[in-house]
Write a protein that holds these residues in place. Structure first.
Motif, PDB file in Angstrom:
ATOM      1  N   MET A   1       0.818  -1.213   0.000  1.00 45.47           N
ATOM      2  CA  MET A   1       0.000   0.000   0.000  1.00 45.47           C
ATOM      3  C   MET A   1       0.848   1.259   0.000  1.00 45.47           C
ATOM      4  O   MET A   1       0.370   2.335  -0.334  1.00 45.47           O
ATOM      5  N   GLY A   2       2.104   1.124   0.455  1.00 47.16           N
ATOM      6  CA  GLY A   2       2.974   2.296   0.452  1.00 47.16           C
ATOM      7  C   GLY A   2       2.711   3.284   1.572  1.00 47.16           C
ATOM      8  O   GLY A   2       3.116   4.448   1.467  1.00 47.16           O
ATOM      9  N   ILE A   3       2.034   2.852   2.641  1.00 47.56           N
ATOM     10  CA  ILE A   3       1.766   3.784   3.741  1.00 47.56           C
ATOM     11  C   ILE A   3       2.280   3.264   5.081  1.00 47.56           C
ATOM     12  O   ILE A   3       2.057   3.891   6.109  1.00 47.56           O
ATOM     13  N   GLY A   4       2.966   2.090   5.075  1.00 55.47           N
ATOM     14  CA  GLY A   4       3.424   1.515   6.332  1.00 55.47           C
ATOM     15  C   GLY A   4       4.367   2.438   7.087  1.00 55.47           C
ATOM     16  O   GLY A   4       4.131   2.784   8.251  1.00 55.47           O
ATOM     17  N   ALA A   5       5.472   2.859   6.436  1.00 49.51           N
ATOM     18  CA  ALA A   5       6.437   3.742   7.093  1.00 49.51           C
ATOM     19  C   ALA A   5       5.810   5.091   7.436  1.00 49.51           C
ATOM     20  O   ALA A   5       6.072   5.666   8.506  1.00 49.51           O
ATOM     21  N   TYR A   6       4.976   5.587   6.527  1.00 50.10           N
ATOM     22  CA  TYR A   6       4.291   6.863   6.793  1.00 50.10           C
ATOM     23  C   TYR A   6       3.397   6.749   8.018  1.00 50.10           C
ATOM     24  O   TYR A   6       3.373   7.636   8.881  1.00 50.10           O
ATOM     25  N   GLN A   7       2.660   5.623   8.143  1.00 48.68           N
ATOM     26  CA  GLN A   7       1.770   5.428   9.286  1.00 48.68           C
ATOM     27  C   GLN A   7       2.565   5.302  10.576  1.00 48.68           C
ATOM     28  O   GLN A   7       2.162   5.827  11.625  1.00 48.68           O
ATOM     29  N   ILE A   8       3.704   4.620  10.509  1.00 42.94           N
ATOM     30  CA  ILE A   8       4.556   4.504  11.703  1.00 42.94           C
ATOM     31  C   ILE A   8       4.994   5.890  12.169  1.00 42.94           C
ATOM     32  O   ILE A   8       4.904   6.228  13.362  1.00 42.94           O
ATOM     33  N   ARG A   9       5.492   6.690  11.237  1.00 42.21           N
ATOM     34  CA  ARG A   9       5.987   8.020  11.615  1.00 42.21           C
ATOM     35  C   ARG A   9       4.872   8.888  12.195  1.00 42.21           C
ATOM     36  O   ARG A   9       5.071   9.574  13.209  1.00 42.21           O
ATOM     37  N   GLU A  10       3.664   8.877  11.578  1.00 37.70           N
ATOM     38  CA  GLU A  10       2.565   9.701  12.081  1.00 37.70           C
ATOM     39  C   GLU A  10       2.123   9.231  13.455  1.00 37.70           C
ATOM     40  O   GLU A  10       1.771  10.041  14.320  1.00 37.70           O
ATOM     41  N   THR A  11       2.120   7.920  13.692  1.00 37.04           N
ATOM     42  CA  THR A  11       1.753   7.401  15.011  1.00 37.04           C
ATOM     43  C   THR A  11       2.750   7.848  16.066  1.00 37.04           C
ATOM     44  O   THR A  11       2.375   8.306  17.154  1.00 37.04           O
ATOM     45  N   VAL A  12       4.046   7.716  15.746  1.00 35.47           N
ATOM     46  CA  VAL A  12       5.083   8.120  16.706  1.00 35.47           C
ATOM     47  C   VAL A  12       5.005   9.625  16.966  1.00 35.47           C
ATOM     48  O   VAL A  12       5.174  10.080  18.105  1.00 35.47           O
ATOM     49  N   ARG A  13       4.735  10.412  15.946  1.00 35.23           N
ATOM     50  CA  ARG A  13       4.595  11.859  16.135  1.00 35.23           C
ATOM     51  C   ARG A  13       3.411  12.194  17.024  1.00 35.23           C
ATOM     52  O   ARG A  13       3.451  13.184  17.774  1.00 35.23           O
ATOM     53  N   SER A  14       2.339  11.399  16.948  1.00 36.58           N
ATOM     54  CA  SER A  14       1.193  11.649  17.832  1.00 36.58           C
ATOM     55  C   SER A  14       1.557  11.427  19.291  1.00 36.58           C
ATOM     56  O   SER A  14       0.903  11.963  20.186  1.00 36.58           O
ATOM     57  N   PHE A  15       2.597  10.626  19.568  1.00 37.19           N
ATOM     58  CA  PHE A  15       3.113  10.441  20.923  1.00 37.19           C
ATOM     59  C   PHE A  15       4.065  11.570  21.327  1.00 37.19           C
ATOM     60  O   PHE A  15       4.518  11.610  22.461  1.00 37.19           O
ATOM     61  N   GLY A  16       4.422  12.433  20.367  1.00 37.19           N
ATOM     62  CA  GLY A  16       5.422  13.456  20.619  1.00 37.19           C
ATOM     63  C   GLY A  16       6.831  12.967  20.370  1.00 37.19           C
ATOM     64  O   GLY A  16       7.797  13.605  20.797  1.00 37.19           O
ATOM     65  N   GLY A  17       6.953  11.820  19.676  1.00 41.97           N
ATOM     66  CA  GLY A  17       8.265  11.246  19.435  1.00 41.97           C
ATOM     67  C   GLY A  17       8.764  11.497  18.030  1.00 41.97           C
ATOM     68  O   GLY A  17       8.238  12.329  17.287  1.00 41.97           O
TER      69      GLY A  17
END
Length: 695
Positions: free
Chosen positions: A645-661
């Motif tokens: 789908m091409g969104i795995g790494a993007y989803q990981i980064r957005e999730t981590v950013r939602s934690f403030g990381g």
């Protein structure tokens, strides 16, 4: 006060005020030019001349020497001004003789008069013997120079300079008449002397008109229109009250027993009439128009108009929507009582009533836009409906009905054009004074219409952008759903494939039920996020080691099976446990996909000084720095072909950013990749101290 003295003071007072105002205007604009400096000097001296005689009528007559200096000085400064107009004239000796000879004659008259008064026959007799002959000579010289100035002016200059010559010639001709008659009568005529102030005041409009027309002062006088308007109003009111006072005194003096009553009634009526005149909108507009036409180079003060337009469009006083502010801005320019905005709907091919200023838009129906759109986009003209009704051929193929647009048959149509595209039309009532449209009106309205069109187009683009962002958020959540659904399907497919072999194994059945339960729970969570159209706030307290171990166990069904280095300390972060767990799962599975079956994938958790770090290390093919920088986190850009789908790494980064990381990737081609997730420590010192103590 004697009536004759009052009339004398009034006439010379007008000269003092009028010439002083004109002198101030010329001094502020063209003080660097020879002719302007000479004219300013002449205007100032004329104002002082009028002021002295007005004061003499009210207080006491000036001394003979003062009278002589005023008379001869006035002629001298006007001769100097006429001499400056002849600067650069061709004609040799004759031209120079006229130019300098008149000035020398004027100066000689002054010198002779002062000399006789100081050294000869005494002040009164000396000035009397020099005054009349000197004034006759200088007046004759002035008339000759005026005639030469006009005769030798170029054809392009005569249109403006003729009024100047006429005004100055009037001054000299009246003086010549006054003093020539005094020779025959043996004394200066009192009537001519009293009327002289008014005659000199009458030359002021001629000089002003010459300033406006002459190329010498073609730049125009710069002064605030508001200052001119209000100053003129004050002066006019003062003159009006002076005349009222004079008439009132006349009524009081001639009315005998009823004079006082008539005086009171007349004053009350006159004051009431003054208030009515000053409060009349029509008179104020007519006054502004008069000064714009005759005292200013342009009809409008474009700086003021532009600032008012921008202020109306941006401030939106009273919380008015932009569309209503747009109609109000154009009404302010034209002094129109009402207006209506029609916006173009290209899909429907209609002009639809959007909003109005002092007019309701819901009373009107949409109009066909086919002919109007082509005309306005091709021409960009302001349509004067009165002119269109009288001469429709001037507007070529235009088909417009004033009643349909919601304005009278003498209204205006202002197109709103953004770039080359029509976005709407504003229909305006004609101003109450009914002034005909000039090129300045049309140009200003056309420019204002384009500015308004830009604001409306920007507002529409902002609304479309907001909608696009809403769809983007929805599509992003949908993509997350598809990505997670793909993972769940992969689990279920693997479960179905192994069911044939291990369906009789109770441990397999238990694992299968747990896998199905986890998939259902994950889909419920994703559906809840999709329904809310937003990411759930990070409010859970998450134990990092347990979350990572769960993620590793979920990936244990693939090869190479990941190994862990977590440690015994309990590390806590704040966020959504399931989202963090799925982010780690995605990172591990990406590492497994990139690593050969006989390779290694390691998951480690570390406690750094200011954060916790999760490292997913693989021995796969690795990535280039360009790929990491430009493509790794780009959504919908997959290297797995149709299976990704091409969104795995993007989803990981957005999730981590939602934690403030944050996420950091270190990769070397042919050696492997380290995918690091850094998460902020939970803001509780007790929690961190307890974790460190447990180590």
């Amino acid at each position: 006060m004697d009536v004759r003295l009052f009339i004398e003071a009034s006439g010379y007072g007008l000269v003092a005020v009028g010439f002083a105002i004109l002198a101030a205007l010329t001094l502020t604009r063209y003080k660097q030019r020879l002719q302007s400096r000479a004219l300013s000097l002449a205007l100032v001296v004329t104002s002082v001349w009028g002021m002295a005689y007005a004061a003499g009528a009210v207080l006491a007559a000036p001394r003979p020497l003062i009278v002589f200096l005023l008379e001869s000085g006035l002629d001298l400064v006007w001769l100097i001004f006429l001499s400056s107009l002849m600067a650069g004239a061709l004609g040799g000796t004759t031209a120079n003789l006229l130019r300098y000879g008149a000035v020398v004659l004027g100066a000689l008259v002054v010198a002779v008069g002062v000399g006789l008064a100081m050294l000869g026959e005494g002040e009164s007799a000396g000035t009397a013997s020099a005054l009349i002959p000197g004034q006759i000579l200088t007046s004759l010289a002035g008339l000759v120079v005026v005639e030469q100035v006009f005769r030798n002016a170029r054809a392009g200059q005569r249109r403006g300079i003729k009024f100047l010559c006429l005004g100055v010639a009037t001054l000299f001709l009246y003086d010549l008449t006054l003093y020539s008659l005094s020779v025959a009568a043996g004394a200066i005529s009192a009537e001519l002397w009293i009327a002289r102030g008014f005659v000199v005041a009458l030359t002021l409009p001629l000089i002003v008109l010459a300033l406006r027309r002459s190329p010498i002062w073609a730049g125009g006088i710069f002064v605030s229109r508001h200052v001119v308007f209000y100053s003129t109003t004050i002066v006019a009111a003062g003159v009006y009250l002076t005349v009222v006072g004079f008439v009132g005194q006349w009524l009081r003096a001639t009315g005998q027993s009823w004079g006082s009553i008539a005086h009171i009634v007349f004053l009350a009526a006159a004051l009431l009439a003054l208030v009515v005149l000053l409060s009349s909108l029509r008179i104020r507009r007519a006054t502004r128009t008069f000064f714009s036409k005759h005292f200013f180079e342009n009809k409008y003060d474009y700086r003021t108009e532009w600032l008012r337009l921008i202020r109306t469009l941006t401030r939106r006083e009273g919380g008015l929507p932009l569309q209503k502010c747009a109609v109000k801005a154009l009404c302010d320019i034209t002094d129109s009582a009402a207006g209506l905005l029609w916006l173009l709907d290209r899909d429907q091919g209609e002009l639809q009533p959007a909003c109005g200023w002092n007019r309701k838009s819901d009373r009107f129906s949409p109009l066909p836009a086919a002919g109007l759109t082509g005309f306005f986009e091709a021409k960009g003209w302001i349509v004067d409906l009165a002119e269109y009704s009288a001469h429709p051929s001037r507007y070529e193929s235009l088909d417009a009905d004033a009643a349909s647009f919601g304005v009278g048959e003498d209204g205006l149509l202002v197109p709103l054009i953004d770039g080359e595209s029509l976005i709407g039309v504003v229909a305006l009532d004609r101003p109450a004074d009914g002034i005909s449209m000039t090129y300045e009106d049309r140009d200003l309205l056309k420019t204002a219409g384009r500015q308004i069109a830009g604001h409306l187009a920007q507002e529409r683009a902002t609304e479309l952008l907001a909608q696009s962002r809403q769809f983007e958020a929805y599509n992003r959540l949908t993509a997350y759903l598809m990505h997670d659904l793909k993972n769940v399907i992969a689990q279920q497919s693997l479960l179905v494939e192994n069911a044939r072999k291990h369906s009789g194994n109770p441990a397999f059945v238990a694992d299968a039920i747990e896998t199905i339960r986890g998939g259902v729970l994950r889909m419920k969570q994703v559906m809840e996020q999709l329904r809310q159209n937003s990411v759930r706030p990070a409010t859970d307290r998450v134990e990092l080691g347990a979350t990572v171990m769960t993620a590793v166990s979920m990936c244990a069904d693939r090869r190479p099976e990941p190994t862990t280095h977590i440690g015994d300390a309990r590390l806590w972060v704040r966020g959504n446990r399931d989202r963090l767990q799925m982010a780690v799962v995605h990172a591990i599975r990406n590492a497994q996909d990139a690593t050969p079956v006989d390779g290694k994938v390691t998951v480690a958790v570390a406690d750094e000084a200011d954060c916790y770090r999760i490292d997913i290390v693989d021995e796969g093919a690795g990535m280039t720095p360009e790929f990491v920088r430009e493509r790794l986190f780009k959504p919908f850009d997959s290297t797995k072909g149709a299976q990704g789908m091409g969104i795995g790494a993007y989803q990981i980064r957005e999730t981590v950013r939602s934690f403030g990381g944050s996420v950091d990737v270190q990769s070397v081609e042919g050696e492997g990749t380290t995918f690091s997730i850094r998460l902020p420590v939970e803001k509780s010192s007790a929690t961190r101290d307890a974790a460190r103590a447990a180590v």
